[in-house]
Scaffold this active site. Structure first.
Site, short mmCIF file in Angstrom:
data_model
loop_
_atom_site.label_atom_id
_atom_site.label_comp_id
_atom_site.label_asym_id
_atom_site.label_seq_id
_atom_site.Cartn_x
_atom_site.Cartn_y
_atom_site.Cartn_z
CG MET A 191 -1.90 -1.21 1.02
SD MET A 191 -3.48 -0.73 2.01
CE MET A 191 -2.97 -0.60 3.75
CG HIS B 111 6.89 -2.08 2.37
ND1 HIS B 111 6.74 -1.05 2.93
CD2 HIS B 111 5.82 -2.74 2.19
CE1 HIS B 111 5.55 -0.91 3.47
NE2 HIS B 111 4.81 -1.93 3.00
#
Length: 301
Positions: free
Chosen positions: A30, A37
């Site tokens: 997102m 990430h």
């Protein structure tokens, strides 16, 4: 690195890679990317020739409008980080592209049981929103493998079951939680913390380690452990949201057959809802039914 906003253009490029025999790995995000990430991206690189990353703030999985509105959006910085990791394809759709007829008319995907227990019980529809968007993204990208963080423990369990139940030929890889130097689990929501809140935030991980130590020490009075842990969080200025101690494999109440427990924790600090989890080996005396576990969430407030 190529960036696509249109579904059709992304599909055509992926088809080209597949015709060349390339293996595709997918990392759905997102945005507001951090080292956690990027660890997923690096893990994806180990398993495929082409890495695809999506950046999409999914409105269907937010149960509070303020949480959706406050979610950090840092697209330019995200693209720079992904370029630094030599990601081949980035998908940046709008909500209108993913939900062209709106949320109300969208076909839904829901994993029964897992989606409505624990965090799902207090956030109705959240995991349905996750499962629906991940299914759509899987259908768009058609990956061979997809990487998800273990920080979202229940979400990972749901995606694994969904993939199996719907006969998706996709390997799901869980990647261990990446932490800051002080133990705080990396999260996009950490950016919502003030300086003072950021200094207090590691208490969540420290309290989780205390719970783990208590369980490894043989304690099985889980309700009392949860109450003590909640007090520790409150003393540091955090507002306990949920604390669960469950079977790590089934997410059901720990029983005589359980060999590992998972500690699932969440707490509010300022505008941020922080989450964390830890798997712990159970000693023999702890493998018994804990009748009070079903009221853990209520007791943690």
């Amino acid at each position: 690195m190529q960036t696509f906003a249109e579904i059709s253009a992304l599909r055509e490029q992926i088809k080209t890679f597949k015709r060349e025999g390339r293996r595709i790995a997918f990392v759905p995000t997102m945005g507001n990317l951090h080292e956690g990430h990027l660890t997923l991206v690096r893990k994806a690189r180990e398993h495929a020739d082409i890495v695809v990353v999506s950046i999409f703030v999914n409105p269907m999985q937010f149960d509070r409008a303020d949480d959706l509105n406050n979610y950090p959006r840092t697209l330019e910085d995200d693209l720079s980080k992904l370029n630094g990791e030599a990601v081949e394809l980035v998908f940046t759709p709008t909500p209108e592209m993913i939900y062209p007829e709106g949320l109300d008319k969208q076909t839904l995907v829901e994993v029964p049981g897992l989606s409505t227990m624990l965090e799902g019980a207090s956030r109705p529809g959240h995991f349905r929103g996750v499962a629906t968007v991940v299914t759509k993204l899987f259908n768009i990208v058609q990956p061979d493998v997809a990487c998800f963080g273990e920080k979202d423990f229940q979400q990972l369990a749901i995606i694994r079951k969904m993939t199996t139940d719907l006969a998706m030929d996709i390997e799901i890889i869980g990647v261990p939680t990446v932490r800051e130097m002080d133990g705080l689990a990396m999260s996009s929501r950490n950016g919502l913390l003030t300086i003072d809140e950021r200094q207090r935030a590691p208490v969540l991980a420290r309290t989780m380690r205390w719970i783990s130590s208590a369980i490894r020490g043989g304690r099985d009075d889980f309700a009392s452990i949860i109450e003590d842990a909640s007090d520790q969080l409150r003393a540091a200025g955090l507002h306990p949201d949920e604390i669960f101690i469950r079977d790590a494999r089934t997410l059901q109440v720990v029983n005589a057959e359980s060999t590992q427990a998972v500690i699932l924790m969440s707490a509010f600090l300022g505008k941020a809802r922080l989450i964390d989890n830890q798997v712990v080996e159970l000693v023999k005396d702890s493998k018994e039914e804990v009748d009070s576990a079903e009221s853990e969430s209520e007791n943690s407030h």
